[in-house]
Every structure is written in structure tokens, then in C-alpha cells.
Design a protein around this motif. Sequence first.
Motif, PDB file in Angstrom:
ATOM      1  N   UNK A  12       6.647  -2.962  -9.882  1.00  0.00           N
ATOM      2  CA  UNK A  12       7.086  -1.608  -9.526  1.00  0.00           C
ATOM      3  C   UNK A  12       5.883  -0.848  -8.998  1.00  0.00           C
ATOM      4  N   UNK A  13       6.032  -0.256  -7.850  1.00  0.00           N
ATOM      5  CA  UNK A  13       4.974   0.544  -7.250  1.00  0.00           C
ATOM      6  C   UNK A  13       5.552   1.850  -6.749  1.00  0.00           C
ATOM      7  N   UNK A  14       4.706   2.871  -6.719  1.00  0.00           N
ATOM      8  CA  UNK A  14       5.073   4.149  -6.117  1.00  0.00           C
ATOM      9  C   UNK A  14       4.660   4.122  -4.656  1.00  0.00           C
ATOM     10  N   UNK A  15       5.361   4.901  -3.870  1.00  0.00           N
ATOM     11  CA  UNK A  15       5.046   4.986  -2.445  1.00  0.00           C
ATOM     12  C   UNK A  15       3.562   5.264  -2.234  1.00  0.00           C
ATOM     13  N   UNK A  16       2.970   4.525  -1.348  1.00  0.00           N
ATOM     14  CA  UNK A  16       1.559   4.710  -1.035  1.00  0.00           C
ATOM     15  C   UNK A  16       0.626   3.783  -1.789  1.00  0.00           C
ATOM     16  N   UNK A  17       1.112   3.133  -2.834  1.00  0.00           N
ATOM     17  CA  UNK A  17       0.260   2.209  -3.578  1.00  0.00           C
ATOM     18  C   UNK A  17       0.212   0.857  -2.883  1.00  0.00           C
ATOM     19  N   UNK A  18      -0.619  -0.018  -3.421  1.00  0.00           N
ATOM     20  CA  UNK A  18      -0.736  -1.365  -2.887  1.00  0.00           C
ATOM     21  C   UNK A  18       0.004  -2.339  -3.796  1.00  0.00           C
ATOM     22  N   UNK A  19       0.585  -3.350  -3.190  1.00  0.00           N
ATOM     23  CA  UNK A  19       1.229  -4.427  -3.939  1.00  0.00           C
ATOM     24  C   UNK A  19       0.547  -5.744  -3.595  1.00  0.00           C
ATOM     25  N   UNK A  20       0.240  -6.512  -4.635  1.00  0.00           N
ATOM     26  CA  UNK A  20      -0.357  -7.855  -4.437  1.00  0.00           C
ATOM     27  C   UNK A  20       0.542  -8.867  -5.126  1.00  0.00           C
ATOM     28  N   UNK A  21       1.018  -9.799  -4.339  1.00  0.00           N
ATOM     29  CA  UNK A  21       1.912 -10.828  -4.843  1.00  0.00           C
ATOM     30  C   UNK A  21       1.173 -12.166  -4.756  1.00  0.00           C
ATOM     31  N   UNK A  22       1.270 -12.937  -5.834  1.00  0.00           N
ATOM     32  CA  UNK A  22       0.525 -14.200  -5.902  1.00  0.00           C
ATOM     33  C   UNK A  22       1.452 -15.398  -5.920  1.00  0.00           C
ATOM     34  N   UNK A  23       0.985 -16.455  -5.319  1.00  0.00           N
ATOM     35  CA  UNK A  23       1.759 -17.692  -5.254  1.00  0.00           C
ATOM     36  C   UNK A  23       0.842 -18.883  -5.463  1.00  0.00           C
ATOM     37  N   UNK A  24       1.139 -19.681  -6.466  1.00  0.00           N
ATOM     38  CA  UNK A  24       0.422 -20.938  -6.682  1.00  0.00           C
ATOM     39  C   UNK A  24       1.338 -22.079  -6.280  1.00  0.00           C
ATOM     40  N   UNK A  25       0.965 -22.832  -5.258  1.00  0.00           N
ATOM     41  CA  UNK A  25       1.842 -23.912  -4.793  1.00  0.00           C
ATOM     42  C   UNK A  25       1.884 -25.065  -5.792  1.00  0.00           C
ATOM     43  N   UNK A  26       2.830 -25.957  -5.559  1.00  0.00           N
ATOM     44  CA  UNK A  26       2.899 -27.158  -6.383  1.00  0.00           C
ATOM     45  C   UNK A  26       1.631 -27.975  -6.194  1.00  0.00           C
ATOM     46  N   UNK A  27       1.286 -28.751  -7.205  1.00  0.00           N
ATOM     47  CA  UNK A  27       0.091 -29.581  -7.150  1.00  0.00           C
ATOM     48  C   UNK A  27       0.181 -30.539  -5.977  1.00  0.00           C
ATOM     49  N   UNK A  28      -0.877 -30.586  -5.198  1.00  0.00           N
ATOM     50  CA  UNK A  28      -0.905 -31.485  -4.046  1.00  0.00           C
ATOM     51  C   UNK A  28      -0.350 -30.877  -2.772  1.00  0.00           C
ATOM     52  N   UNK A  29       0.244 -29.700  -2.866  1.00  0.00           N
ATOM     53  CA  UNK A  29       0.783 -29.040  -1.682  1.00  0.00           C
ATOM     54  C   UNK A  29      -0.281 -28.152  -1.051  1.00  0.00           C
ATOM     55  N   UNK A  30      -0.394 -28.257   0.261  1.00  0.00           N
ATOM     56  CA  UNK A  30      -1.408 -27.472   0.955  1.00  0.00           C
ATOM     57  C   UNK A  30      -0.811 -26.487   1.957  1.00  0.00           C
ATOM     58  N   UNK A  31       0.511 -26.419   1.993  1.00  0.00           N
ATOM     59  CA  UNK A  31       1.186 -25.505   2.908  1.00  0.00           C
ATOM     60  C   UNK A  31       1.945 -24.468   2.094  1.00  0.00           C
ATOM     61  N   UNK A  32       1.834 -23.230   2.490  1.00  0.00           N
ATOM     62  CA  UNK A  32       2.517 -22.135   1.803  1.00  0.00           C
ATOM     63  C   UNK A  32       3.260 -21.274   2.824  1.00  0.00           C
ATOM     64  N   UNK A  33       4.455 -20.896   2.466  1.00  0.00           N
ATOM     65  CA  UNK A  33       5.286 -20.020   3.284  1.00  0.00           C
ATOM     66  C   UNK A  33       5.688 -18.809   2.443  1.00  0.00           C
ATOM     67  N   UNK A  34       5.780 -17.671   3.104  1.00  0.00           N
ATOM     68  CA  UNK A  34       6.306 -16.466   2.453  1.00  0.00           C
ATOM     69  C   UNK A  34       7.569 -16.027   3.192  1.00  0.00           C
TER      70      UNK A  34
END
Lengths: 116, 115
Positions: A12-34
Motif C-alpha cells: 500500500x502506498x500513498x500518491x507520490x511515494x515510491x513502490x519497489x517490487x521484488x522478484x526472485x526467479x526459479x533456481x537456474x532461470x536467468x530470464x525474468x518478465x514483468x
Amino acid sequence: NAGVMQNPRHLVRRRGQEARLRCSPMKGHSHVYWYRQLPEEGLKFMVYLQKENIIDESGMPKERFSAEFPKEGPSILRIQQVVRGDSAAYFCASSPPSGGPPDTQYFGPGTRLTVL
Amino acid sequence: AQSVTQLGSHVSVSEGALVLLRCNYSSSVPPYLFWYVQYPNQGLQLLLKYTTGATLVKGINGFEAEFKKSETSFHLTKPSAHMSDAAEYFCAVSKGTGANSKLTFGKGITLSVRP
């Protein structure tokens, strides 16, 4: 083998704040999509990254959004100065290094961003 | 440019009845086609995919889909619905690997299963 991990699950963020979303891929995977899923819509591609490289960012909004996938650590989707229209579910998917027919993209559980 | 059309937003069937979820695509190159399922508040799980070869593809949980190039379709079927099949289903297309690997999704169809 642990699946794709995303955190936080809810943000939850208020307008004007920053959001950081993290993703750890499966082991051995080197490609990430959002992907982003807005209410009542399907998923929309945002960006495709390999380690330290952005391969395709054709779906990223031109301003306020950025993504990285460093040599070490998770991939980060960063949204600066969030607005209410950024409220959505953000999904990360990973796949192994491609060597033939398209590999399956394995999806994480998503981060649900709410902007107040 | 690629696109995916999933007609209708909601399908309701009785338990034990045939499930048919339609998907049509447009693609400038031979497509790679996918069906994903999403349960509430969860990520997407691959049901099945078509890349090359046999046009009838079998997936998990008894689902299958047939690639029909002449009809630009990739409809998903299951002979007998189960209550646990209630979820949202997404059809997706990609052009291939590497820089062409991004998925273009349809808007999804919600499947309800009546007892």
C-alpha cells in the motif's frame, strides 16, 4: 525447487511515494518478465530482462517505471511517484535460458499494489 | 502485432459437463500458444502449450487444446468439469524465443462450475 518468489505480496502506498517490487526467479532461470494485471483485464507485458540486461521494455510506461535484474539478487520493478492508476497486480515470471522452442514462463504469486 | 481474443468473460457449466473455452489469435508469424489458469489471489499456472508438432495438445488436470491454423484458434476443452476447475483461464500467444518470447494475453474467461 522453490518457485518464483515475489515480495511483498501486498503493498500500500500513498500518491507520490515510491513502490519497489521484488522478484526472485526459479533456481537456474536467468530470464525474468514483468506483467501487470489491471482490474477486469488480462495481463499486459511490461519488460523482459536477462541478468544485467534489458531485452525488451516495449510495455513499460515511459515515465516513472524502471526495472533491473542485477548480477546478484532479485529483479526489481520500481515505480516512482505512484498514482492511483498504478493500482494493479504485478506478476513476475521466469524461464530458463532458451535453447529451442519457447520455454514455459513460470509465474510468481504477484504483488498487489494499492495506491491511496 | 499479435492479439488474442477470448469471447465472453464468463462461462458456467454443470459438474460433469463438457468445458469449452474459446481462443482466437492473430499473429504475423507461426504462433506459440499457451493456456494458463489463475486461481483467486494466486499467480498463473501453465495448463498446456503448443510450440510445434502435434496440433492436439494434452495438458494437466485433463485439459486439452487443438491448434487449428486455418481457423486461427486454440480452444481449450475438458470432457467432464470438476468443481475444482472453477478459476480464470487465460489464452496467450508469443512469437518464439529470446526477444520474441513475451506473452500477449487475452482478457481471460472466468469458469464457474455448478454442482
